[in-house]
Structure formats: structure tokens, C-alpha cells
Scaffold this motif. Structure first.
Motif, PDB file in Angstrom:
ATOM      1  N   ASP A   1      32.299  37.641  15.370  1.00 40.97           N
ATOM      2  CA  ASP A   1      30.994  37.046  15.670  1.00 40.97           C
ATOM      3  C   ASP A   1      30.176  37.951  16.586  1.00 40.97           C
ATOM      4  OD1 ASP A   1      31.451  34.808  14.135  1.00 40.97           O
ATOM      5  OD2 ASP A   1      31.985  33.518  15.828  1.00 40.97           O
ATOM      6  N   THR A   2      30.852  38.673  17.460  1.00 36.34           N
ATOM      7  CA  THR A   2      30.143  39.549  18.405  1.00 36.34           C
ATOM      8  C   THR A   2      30.277  41.031  18.068  1.00 36.34           C
ATOM      9  OG1 THR A   2      32.062  39.562  19.891  1.00 36.34           O
ATOM     10  CG2 THR A   2      30.351  37.893  20.301  1.00 36.34           C
ATOM     11  N   HIS A   3      31.147  41.354  17.108  1.00 36.32           N
ATOM     12  CA  HIS A   3      31.360  42.746  16.705  1.00 36.32           C
ATOM     13  C   HIS A   3      31.398  42.833  15.172  1.00 36.32           C
ATOM     14  CE1 HIS A   3      33.045  42.374  20.767  1.00 36.32           C
ATOM     15  NE2 HIS A   3      32.715  43.656  20.921  1.00 36.32           N
ATOM     16  N   PRO A   4      30.329  42.441  14.501  1.00 35.98           N
ATOM     17  CA  PRO A   4      30.361  42.327  13.034  1.00 35.98           C
ATOM     18  C   PRO A   4      30.545  43.651  12.296  1.00 35.98           C
ATOM     19  CG  PRO A   4      28.125  42.062  13.855  1.00 35.98           C
ATOM     20  CD  PRO A   4      29.021  42.099  15.053  1.00 35.98           C
ATOM     21  N   ASP A   5      30.346  44.769  12.946  1.00 39.29           N
ATOM     22  CA  ASP A   5      30.480  46.061  12.279  1.00 39.29           C
ATOM     23  C   ASP A   5      31.830  46.735  12.516  1.00 39.29           C
ATOM     24  OD1 ASP A   5      27.864  45.883  11.247  1.00 39.29           O
ATOM     25  OD2 ASP A   5      27.051  46.611  13.152  1.00 39.29           O
ATOM     26  N   ASP A   6      32.750  46.047  13.157  1.00 34.24           N
ATOM     27  CA  ASP A   6      34.065  46.616  13.433  1.00 34.24           C
ATOM     28  C   ASP A   6      34.918  46.499  12.166  1.00 34.24           C
ATOM     29  OD1 ASP A   6      36.714  47.143  14.215  1.00 34.24           O
ATOM     30  OD2 ASP A   6      36.377  46.329  16.225  1.00 34.24           O
ATOM     31  N   GLN A   7      35.019  47.586  11.425  1.00 30.02           N
ATOM     32  CA  GLN A   7      35.704  47.592  10.133  1.00 30.02           C
ATOM     33  C   GLN A   7      37.196  47.297  10.285  1.00 30.02           C
ATOM     34  OE1 GLN A   7      34.035  47.717   7.267  1.00 30.02           O
ATOM     35  NE2 GLN A   7      35.934  47.320   6.192  1.00 30.02           N
ATOM     36  N   GLN A   8      37.805  47.819  11.321  1.00 30.64           N
ATOM     37  CA  GLN A   8      39.230  47.580  11.541  1.00 30.64           C
ATOM     38  C   GLN A   8      39.495  46.093  11.804  1.00 30.64           C
ATOM     39  OE1 GLN A   8      40.930  49.899  14.701  1.00 30.64           O
ATOM     40  NE2 GLN A   8      43.014  49.431  14.109  1.00 30.64           N
ATOM     41  N   ALA A   9      38.630  45.475  12.587  1.00 29.19           N
ATOM     42  CA  ALA A   9      38.776  44.044  12.866  1.00 29.19           C
ATOM     43  C   ALA A   9      38.554  43.221  11.597  1.00 29.19           C
ATOM     44  CB  ALA A   9      37.797  43.611  13.953  1.00 29.19           C
ATOM     45  N   LEU A  10      37.616  43.629  10.766  1.00 29.72           N
ATOM     46  CA  LEU A  10      37.363  42.925   9.511  1.00 29.72           C
ATOM     47  C   LEU A  10      38.584  42.999   8.593  1.00 29.72           C
ATOM     48  CD1 LEU A  10      35.424  41.355   7.723  1.00 29.72           C
ATOM     49  CD2 LEU A  10      34.512  43.542   6.926  1.00 29.72           C
ATOM     50  N   GLU A  11      39.193  44.160   8.511  1.00 26.30           N
ATOM     51  CA  GLU A  11      40.401  44.316   7.697  1.00 26.30           C
ATOM     52  C   GLU A  11      41.546  43.470   8.246  1.00 26.30           C
ATOM     53  OE1 GLU A  11      41.132  48.516   7.563  1.00 26.30           O
ATOM     54  OE2 GLU A  11      39.268  48.900   6.449  1.00 26.30           O
ATOM     55  N   PHE A  12      41.676  43.409   9.563  1.00 28.01           N
ATOM     56  CA  PHE A  12      42.686  42.589  10.218  1.00 28.01           C
ATOM     57  C   PHE A  12      42.448  41.113   9.888  1.00 28.01           C
ATOM     58  CE2 PHE A  12      44.725  40.588  13.897  1.00 28.01           C
ATOM     59  CZ  PHE A  12      45.904  41.312  14.002  1.00 28.01           C
ATOM     60  N   PHE A  13      41.191  40.682   9.987  1.00 39.05           N
ATOM     61  CA  PHE A  13      40.824  39.307   9.649  1.00 39.05           C
ATOM     62  C   PHE A  13      41.177  38.993   8.200  1.00 39.05           C
ATOM     63  CE2 PHE A  13      37.715  36.548   7.596  1.00 39.05           C
ATOM     64  CZ  PHE A  13      37.981  35.353   8.244  1.00 39.05           C
ATOM     65  N   GLN A  14      40.828  39.884   7.297  1.00 38.22           N
ATOM     66  CA  GLN A  14      41.103  39.664   5.876  1.00 38.22           C
ATOM     67  C   GLN A  14      42.603  39.557   5.615  1.00 38.22           C
ATOM     68  OE1 GLN A  14      38.926  43.033   4.387  1.00 38.22           O
ATOM     69  NE2 GLN A  14      37.069  41.837   4.034  1.00 38.22           N
ATOM     70  N   LYS A  15      43.379  40.412   6.266  1.00 40.30           N
ATOM     71  CA  LYS A  15      44.841  40.389   6.109  1.00 40.30           C
ATOM     72  C   LYS A  15      45.414  39.049   6.552  1.00 40.30           C
ATOM     73  CE  LYS A  15      49.011  42.486   8.016  1.00 40.30           C
ATOM     74  NZ  LYS A  15      49.529  43.493   8.947  1.00 40.30           N
ATOM     75  N   TYR A  16      45.038  38.601   7.749  1.00 40.08           N
ATOM     76  CA  TYR A  16      45.601  37.355   8.271  1.00 40.08           C
ATOM     77  C   TYR A  16      45.020  36.124   7.580  1.00 40.08           C
ATOM     78  CZ  TYR A  16      48.627  39.569  11.570  1.00 40.08           C
ATOM     79  OH  TYR A  16      49.651  40.282  12.110  1.00 40.08           O
ATOM     80  N   SER A  17      43.817  36.207   7.097  1.00 39.63           N
ATOM     81  CA  SER A  17      43.255  35.095   6.319  1.00 39.63           C
ATOM     82  C   SER A  17      44.024  34.922   5.017  1.00 39.63           C
ATOM     83  CB  SER A  17      41.775  35.337   6.021  1.00 39.63           C
ATOM     84  OG  SER A  17      41.024  35.257   7.201  1.00 39.63           O
ATOM     85  N   GLN A  18      44.365  36.037   4.378  1.00 35.29           N
ATOM     86  CA  GLN A  18      45.157  35.973   3.146  1.00 35.29           C
ATOM     87  C   GLN A  18      46.553  35.435   3.426  1.00 35.29           C
ATOM     88  OE1 GLN A  18      44.550  36.149  -0.043  1.00 35.29           O
ATOM     89  NE2 GLN A  18      46.696  35.832  -0.488  1.00 35.29           N
ATOM     90  N   MET A  19      47.150  35.876   4.510  1.00 38.50           N
ATOM     91  CA  MET A  19      48.474  35.376   4.887  1.00 38.50           C
ATOM     92  C   MET A  19      48.417  33.872   5.156  1.00 38.50           C
ATOM     93  SD  MET A  19      49.586  38.570   7.332  1.00 38.50           S
ATOM     94  CE  MET A  19      51.152  37.931   7.879  1.00 38.50           C
ATOM     95  N   ARG A  20      47.333  33.414   5.770  1.00 32.32           N
ATOM     96  CA  ARG A  20      47.162  31.986   6.057  1.00 32.32           C
ATOM     97  C   ARG A  20      47.026  31.191   4.766  1.00 32.32           C
ATOM     98  NH1 ARG A  20      43.044  28.289   6.648  1.00 32.32           N
ATOM     99  NH2 ARG A  20      43.479  26.666   8.190  1.00 32.32           N
ATOM    100  N   ARG A  21      46.195  31.700   3.847  1.00 33.98           N
ATOM    101  CA  ARG A  21      46.022  31.012   2.559  1.00 33.98           C
ATOM    102  C   ARG A  21      47.351  30.910   1.812  1.00 33.98           C
ATOM    103  NH1 ARG A  21      41.184  33.844   2.736  1.00 33.98           N
ATOM    104  NH2 ARG A  21      42.037  35.589   1.542  1.00 33.98           N
ATOM    105  N   GLN A  22      48.125  31.984   1.819  1.00 30.11           N
ATOM    106  CA  GLN A  22      49.415  31.982   1.134  1.00 30.11           C
ATOM    107  C   GLN A  22      50.384  31.004   1.789  1.00 30.11           C
ATOM    108  OE1 GLN A  22      50.226  33.676  -1.801  1.00 30.11           O
ATOM    109  NE2 GLN A  22      51.904  32.203  -1.644  1.00 30.11           N
ATOM    110  N   ALA A  23      50.416  30.986   3.108  1.00 30.27           N
ATOM    111  CA  ALA A  23      51.301  30.060   3.825  1.00 30.27           C
ATOM    112  C   ALA A  23      50.907  28.611   3.548  1.00 30.27           C
ATOM    113  CB  ALA A  23      51.275  30.354   5.322  1.00 30.27           C
ATOM    114  N   LEU A  24      49.610  28.321   3.536  1.00 33.26           N
ATOM    115  CA  LEU A  24      49.151  26.961   3.227  1.00 33.26           C
ATOM    116  C   LEU A  24      49.508  26.575   1.794  1.00 33.26           C
ATOM    117  CD1 LEU A  24      45.662  26.958   4.992  1.00 33.26           C
ATOM    118  CD2 LEU A  24      47.660  25.567   5.602  1.00 33.26           C
ATOM    119  N   SER A  25      49.389  27.525   0.893  1.00 30.76           N
ATOM    120  CA  SER A  25      49.753  27.272  -0.501  1.00 30.76           C
ATOM    121  C   SER A  25      51.255  27.009  -0.630  1.00 30.76           C
ATOM    122  CB  SER A  25      49.345  28.470  -1.358  1.00 30.76           C
ATOM    123  OG  SER A  25      49.740  28.296  -2.687  1.00 30.76           O
ATOM    124  N   ASN A  26      52.070  27.793   0.065  1.00 30.86           N
ATOM    125  CA  ASN A  26      53.514  27.587   0.048  1.00 30.86           C
ATOM    126  C   ASN A  26      53.877  26.219   0.622  1.00 30.86           C
ATOM    127  OD1 ASN A  26      53.782  30.169  -0.975  1.00 30.86           O
ATOM    128  ND2 ASN A  26      54.454  31.074   0.956  1.00 30.86           N
TER     129      ASN A  26
END
Length: 87
Positions: free
Chosen positions: A29-54
Motif C-alpha cells: 500500500d505504501t511501496h507499490p513499485d517494490d517488485q520484490q515485495a510484489l513477487e513475495f505477496f504473489q507467492k504467499y497469496s498463492q500458497m494461501r489459496r492452495q492451503a484454503l483449497s486443501n
């Protein structure tokens, strides 16, 4: 007993990956151009979706995002997470 432990472990994992995803969302929200943080977010969001699906496949939907409404409303079919000491 094994199923209860597996349920508790999966809930714990969901809490961990959810925390990481939400924490990164707040940072972005405060660092929208941080590409590394965006990739980290995407990784953990996918892990969360998979865990919820499981979790939904084994124990029923934990969030409304996991509800399958094809045949009936499943939301209240299983015990709530706080029933039986799972939280």
C-alpha cells in the motif's frame, strides 16, 4: 486423532501464510513499485489459496471463497474452526 492433528496443522499453516500475504499487502500500500515485495505477496497469496483449497477439500470451506454452491449451501455443514479446539 490423526485427522484432528492434520486439521490443526493445516489451520496453523493457513494462519502463517495469510499473515505473510496480508503483511505484504499492507507494505505494498505504501511501496507499490517494490517488485520484490510484489513477487513475495504473489507467492504467499498463492500458497494461501492452495492451503484454503486443501482445507476445503478435507474439512469443508473455511472462507466463503471456498464454497462450492453446485449442489447445496455447504458453509454450515462442518464444525466451525473454534468447535473442537482447532483454533
Amino acid at each position: 486423532m490423526n485427522q484432528a492433528r492434520n486439521r490443526q496443522e493445516l489451520l496453523s499453516w493457513i494462519n502463517k501464510v495469510s499473515f505473510m500475504a496480508y503483511d505484504m499487502a499492507l507494505y505494498l500500500d505504501t511501496h507499490p513499485d517494490d517488485q520484490q515485495a510484489l513477487e513475495f505477496f504473489q507467492k504467499y497469496s498463492q500458497m494461501r489459496r492452495q492451503a484454503l483449497s486443501n482445507y476445503a477439500a478435507q474439512f469443508g470451506p473455511l472462507t466463503m471463497d471456498c464454497i462450492n454452491t453446485d449442489d447445496h449451501w455447504q458453509w454450515a455443514d462442518q464444525p466451525w474452526p473454534w468447535e473442537g479446539g482447532y483454533c
